[in-house]
Design a protein around this motif. Structure first.
Motif, PDB file in Angstrom:
ATOM      1  N   MET A  38      -2.029  -7.273   8.642  1.00  0.00           N
ATOM      2  CA  MET A  38      -2.582  -5.634   8.377  1.00  0.00           C
ATOM      3  C   MET A  38      -0.978  -4.979   7.747  1.00  0.00           C
ATOM      4  O   MET A  38      -0.189  -5.365   8.667  1.00  0.00           O
ATOM      5  N   PHE A  39      -0.954  -4.378   7.145  1.00  0.00           N
ATOM      6  CA  PHE A  39      -0.030  -3.747   5.975  1.00  0.00           C
ATOM      7  C   PHE A  39       1.086  -4.370   5.734  1.00  0.00           C
ATOM      8  O   PHE A  39       2.002  -4.428   5.468  1.00  0.00           O
ATOM      9  N   ALA A  40       0.417  -5.890   5.679  1.00  0.00           N
ATOM     10  CA  ALA A  40       1.117  -7.050   5.216  1.00  0.00           C
ATOM     11  C   ALA A  40       2.121  -6.542   3.368  1.00  0.00           C
ATOM     12  O   ALA A  40       3.283  -6.712   3.700  1.00  0.00           O
ATOM     13  N   ASN A  41       1.263  -6.276   2.460  1.00  0.00           N
ATOM     14  CA  ASN A  41       2.136  -5.940   1.702  1.00  0.00           C
ATOM     15  C   ASN A  41       3.901  -5.057   2.011  1.00  0.00           C
ATOM     16  O   ASN A  41       4.441  -4.374   1.231  1.00  0.00           O
ATOM     17  N   LEU A  42       3.189  -3.773   2.360  1.00  0.00           N
ATOM     18  CA  LEU A  42       4.206  -2.558   2.485  1.00  0.00           C
ATOM     19  C   LEU A  42       5.254  -2.719   3.308  1.00  0.00           C
ATOM     20  O   LEU A  42       6.271  -2.736   3.090  1.00  0.00           O
ATOM     21  N   SER A  43       4.986  -4.211   4.395  1.00  0.00           N
ATOM     22  CA  SER A  43       5.947  -4.113   5.542  1.00  0.00           C
ATOM     23  C   SER A  43       6.597  -5.441   4.792  1.00  0.00           C
ATOM     24  O   SER A  43       7.749  -4.170   4.794  1.00  0.00           O
ATOM     25  N   ASP A  44       6.676  -6.289   4.049  1.00  0.00           N
ATOM     26  CA  ASP A  44       7.338  -6.959   3.008  1.00  0.00           C
ATOM     27  C   ASP A  44       8.509  -5.960   2.240  1.00  0.00           C
ATOM     28  O   ASP A  44       9.122  -5.894   2.283  1.00  0.00           O
TER      29      ASP A  44
ATOM     30  N   LEU B  72       5.109   2.693  -0.924  1.00  0.00           N
ATOM     31  CA  LEU B  72       4.345   3.726  -0.392  1.00  0.00           C
ATOM     32  C   LEU B  72       3.048   3.384  -1.804  1.00  0.00           C
ATOM     33  O   LEU B  72       1.934   3.942  -1.411  1.00  0.00           O
ATOM     34  N   LEU B  73       3.565   4.023  -2.621  1.00  0.00           N
ATOM     35  CA  LEU B  73       2.630   3.992  -3.934  1.00  0.00           C
ATOM     36  C   LEU B  73       2.033   3.113  -4.249  1.00  0.00           C
ATOM     37  O   LEU B  73       0.847   2.961  -4.018  1.00  0.00           O
TER      38      LEU B  73
ATOM     39  N   VAL C  29      -0.716   5.270  -1.027  1.00  0.00           N
ATOM     40  CA  VAL C  29      -1.056   6.307  -0.050  1.00  0.00           C
ATOM     41  C   VAL C  29      -0.772   7.543  -1.008  1.00  0.00           C
ATOM     42  O   VAL C  29      -0.233   7.173  -2.181  1.00  0.00           O
ATOM     43  N   ALA C  30      -0.890   8.464  -0.594  1.00  0.00           N
ATOM     44  CA  ALA C  30      -1.529   9.995  -1.681  1.00  0.00           C
ATOM     45  C   ALA C  30      -0.184  10.167  -1.337  1.00  0.00           C
ATOM     46  O   ALA C  30       1.006  10.097  -1.072  1.00  0.00           O
ATOM     47  N   VAL C  31      -0.174  10.611  -3.129  1.00  0.00           N
ATOM     48  CA  VAL C  31       0.981  11.110  -4.085  1.00  0.00           C
ATOM     49  C   VAL C  31       2.094  12.238  -2.990  1.00  0.00           C
ATOM     50  O   VAL C  31       3.544  12.739  -2.538  1.00  0.00           O
ATOM     51  N   SER C  32       0.786  13.392  -2.940  1.00  0.00           N
ATOM     52  CA  SER C  32       1.727  14.528  -2.146  1.00  0.00           C
ATOM     53  C   SER C  32       2.146  13.781  -0.826  1.00  0.00           C
ATOM     54  O   SER C  32       2.738  14.475   0.254  1.00  0.00           O
ATOM     55  N   VAL C  33       1.622  13.090   0.135  1.00  0.00           N
ATOM     56  CA  VAL C  33       2.262  12.337   0.963  1.00  0.00           C
ATOM     57  C   VAL C  33       3.743  11.778   1.081  1.00  0.00           C
ATOM     58  O   VAL C  33       4.432  11.604   1.842  1.00  0.00           O
ATOM     59  N   VAL C  34       3.811  11.518  -0.139  1.00  0.00           N
ATOM     60  CA  VAL C  34       4.994  10.309  -0.320  1.00  0.00           C
ATOM     61  C   VAL C  34       5.839  11.277  -0.436  1.00  0.00           C
ATOM     62  O   VAL C  34       6.920  10.583   0.020  1.00  0.00           O
ATOM     63  N   ARG C  35       5.153  12.262  -1.352  1.00  0.00           N
ATOM     64  CA  ARG C  35       6.174  13.662  -1.743  1.00  0.00           C
ATOM     65  C   ARG C  35       7.297  13.698  -0.204  1.00  0.00           C
ATOM     66  O   ARG C  35       8.733  13.909  -0.267  1.00  0.00           O
TER      67      ARG C  35
ATOM     68  N   THR D 254      -5.545  -5.358   3.513  1.00  0.00           N
ATOM     69  CA  THR D 254      -5.456  -3.876   3.216  1.00  0.00           C
ATOM     70  C   THR D 254      -3.978  -3.283   3.197  1.00  0.00           C
ATOM     71  O   THR D 254      -3.198  -3.865   2.980  1.00  0.00           O
ATOM     72  N   ARG D 255      -3.888  -2.470   2.356  1.00  0.00           N
ATOM     73  CA  ARG D 255      -2.590  -1.560   1.570  1.00  0.00           C
ATOM     74  C   ARG D 255      -1.660  -0.592   2.624  1.00  0.00           C
ATOM     75  O   ARG D 255      -0.828  -0.690   2.752  1.00  0.00           O
ATOM     76  N   GLY D 256      -2.949  -0.258   3.231  1.00  0.00           N
ATOM     77  CA  GLY D 256      -2.595   0.778   4.317  1.00  0.00           C
ATOM     78  C   GLY D 256      -2.609   1.829   4.157  1.00  0.00           C
ATOM     79  O   GLY D 256      -2.613   2.717   5.052  1.00  0.00           O
ATOM     80  N   GLY D 257      -3.008   2.314   2.965  1.00  0.00           N
ATOM     81  CA  GLY D 257      -2.731   4.180   2.151  1.00  0.00           C
ATOM     82  C   GLY D 257      -3.648   5.025   3.030  1.00  0.00           C
ATOM     83  O   GLY D 257      -3.166   6.312   3.286  1.00  0.00           O
ATOM     84  N   ALA D 258      -4.350   3.992   3.636  1.00  0.00           N
ATOM     85  CA  ALA D 258      -5.764   4.884   3.813  1.00  0.00           C
ATOM     86  C   ALA D 258      -5.229   5.276   5.610  1.00  0.00           C
ATOM     87  O   ALA D 258      -5.260   6.597   5.433  1.00  0.00           O
TER      88      ALA D 258
END
Length: 530
Positions: A1-7, A38-39, A43-49, A262-266
């Motif tokens: 889970m979250f492999a891409n984001l973690s890397d 994050l993008l 992950v939603a743009v507002s959350v990233v900001r 999954t990329r974890g954005g949800a």
């Protein structure tokens, strides 16, 4: 889970570590890479900001500029902000003070509500509750039958007075609102402590779905309304969650399919946008692939810091305490570790679930993700087959394993004699290590470089010396007649690094050098015992 984001995140932080001072340009570059990661994770743009803004503000403050290790301080800030955005702390179910606790499941079709209902019931049953599943999804073909199958697997009763739709194109039979109300009365009469109502989903958000879900909520007045969402839904997670919050309102979120690509954005988006806590996570198809969502532990997994607490909890549930005490007593008495002991330990290890998932919870394992993913979990099954093909005498006394016995075991397990030889050899190495640990008073044997050459397992400083056979001193060719020069030559020979043994599994079946076998956790130690 979250492999891409973690890397992506760990790669970004790798450039910061070791720097004595961080410039504003360093921080801006790090923030930029975090934003991209994050993008890319949907992950939603507002959350990233919001997330990157908080990190930048703190990173440019005194807590980083005055830190002894500013790079690690930035990682600490990101970890804390990640925990905050995931909810801060775990939120438990709110149980009713009187009567059964009513839990309603809502979400889109295909999110995994029916399977989740069985997992939640199984989880609550393990805690001592008596759950009842109510089949209020009368629109999806065979939804009622699926819930009955899931309930049977979880050994939980299912209330299903209406068959619903049994095949595609058939007219719906029964009223979901009436079924939900009858289910609540049934639970009160049978004195069930928890009622879990499985409701219908749709392929998209629509007014009919929202009205039906709102009517069910009004009729049964649930203590918890759990919004079940597919973790792989990506950017649509925000729109879907917002629509359900406005139409039905929910008290908590459950993420499913976290074991997928999954990329974890949800997970990061839903909690921040709706303000509702993520309460549970589903990580596989089995009933036990279900866990309470701990924001701090999930942040640790994303940042490749590991999740040791969850690993310990799984071990406590899977391992037999009496067996663990027996093994500890056996080691303390200096008795040999046998194949019977190993088989028992391996079977309990299998009860913990997937080896890949367990290894993924260890700190720093992100760098070995490819090797872990390529690991064949059937390797444990093959090893188990070999041991089970042995007689009790052979398991307890491997020294009797002559050529004919090994050939018989190979035939019985469907393996080769070479596989049997490899397992026995590595098992003998593990036995030597266990003896060395016992000779050291229960502590780890002395590692190379701690006052003795490889093989001189004398224990930590101050510990007992191993009574095992000492490694012979390295011979020096062409000794000098000068005593001082000869002493120097001998010292250089002792300190010379020995040839590296080929890596392999402690109990594996002859892995290739580039392969990774999680059962080889003692390989680096055992190779020094040769």
């Amino acid at each position: 889970m979250f492999a891409n984001l973690s890397d992506r995140l760990t790669s970004t932080f790798r450039n910061l570590r070791g720097k004595g001072r961080l410039t504003e340009a360093d921080i801006d570059g790090t923030i930029r890479e975090i934003r991209r990661a994050l993008l890319d994770a949907d992950v939603a743009v507002s959350v990233v900001r919001t997330f990157t803004g908080n990190i930048r503000e703190r990173a440019l403050g005194a807590e980083v500029s005055g830190a002894l290790n500013p790079g690690e301080q930035v990682v600490k800030i990101v970890n804390e902000e990640l925990v905050a955005i995931l909810g801060g702390e775990a939120r438990q179910l709110q149980h009713a003070k009187h009567g059964p606790t009513v839990i309603m499941l809502a979400g889109l079709q295909g999110a995994g509500k029916t399977t989740l209902a069985g997992k939640l019931a199984h989880h609550l049953k393990e805690q001592g509750h008596t759950p009842l599943l109510v089949a209020a999804d009368l629109q999806r073909p065979n939804a009622v039958n699926q819930l009955q199958v899931v309930g049977e697997r979880a050994s939980v009763p299912v209330f299903a007075p209406e068959p619903g739709v049994t095949r595609e194109g058939e007219k719906q039979r029964g009223n979901p609102v009436k079924v939900a109300k009858k289910g609540l009365k049934e639970a009160e009469q049978r004195q069930h402590s928890v009622v879990i109502v499985d409701t219908a989903g749709r392929l998209g958000v629509d007014a009919e779905l929202m009205k039906q879900a709102a009517d069910i909520r009004k009729a049964i007045e649930p203590d918890e309304v759990l919004f079940v969402i597919d973790a792989m839904i990506g950017q649509d997670a925000v729109a879907t969650a917002t629509a359900f919050q406005e139409g039905v309102d929910f008290t908590g979120v459950v993420l499913t399919k976290l074991d997928g690509d999954t990329r974890g954005g949800a997970a990061l988006s839903v909690r921040e946008v709706t303000g509702r806590p993520i309460m549970f996570a589903s990580t596989g198809e089995k009933l036990g692939d279900f866990e309470i969502f701990h924001p701090d532990r999930m942040a640790g997994r994303i940042l490749d810091m590991g999740d040791i607490l969850t690993l310990i909890e799984q071990a406590e549930k899977a391992f037999d305490q009496d067996e663990a005490a027996r093994m500890a007593d056996k080691v303390s008495k200096g008795e040999d570790f046998t194949f019977t002991d190993f088989l028992s330990q391996m079977q309990q290890l299998k009860n913990m679930g997937s080896m890949k998932k367990m290894l993924g919870m260890l700190p720093g394992m992100g760098a070995m993700r490819d090797q872990i993913e390529n690991f064949d979990e059937r390797e444990l099954v093959r090893t188990e087959a070999i041991i089970q093909s042995m007689t009790p005498l052979e398991r307890d006394n491997p020294k009797v394993l002559n050529g004919s016995r090994r050939a018989r075991i190979a035939r019985g397990s469907g393996m080769t004699v070479a596989d049997i030889n490899s397992l026995v050899k590595r098992f003998e190495q593990a036995q030597q290590m266990m003896r060395a640990i016992n000779a050291n008073g229960g502590g780890m044997p002395q590692m190379p470089g701690q006052g003795g050459g490889p093989g001189a397992w004398g224990g930590m400083p101050g510990g007992k010396k191993s009574k095992g056979k000492q490694a012979p001193q390295r011979k020096v060719k062409g000794k000098s007649g000068n005593p001082a020069k000869r002493a120097q030559q001998e010292a250089e020979a002792r300190n010379r690094k020995p040839a590296q043994a080929a890596p392999g599994s402690a109990f594996g079946l002859g892995k290739q050098q580039d392969d990774f076998d999680p059962s080889s956790v003692d390989a680096d130690l055992s190779k020094y015992l040769k």
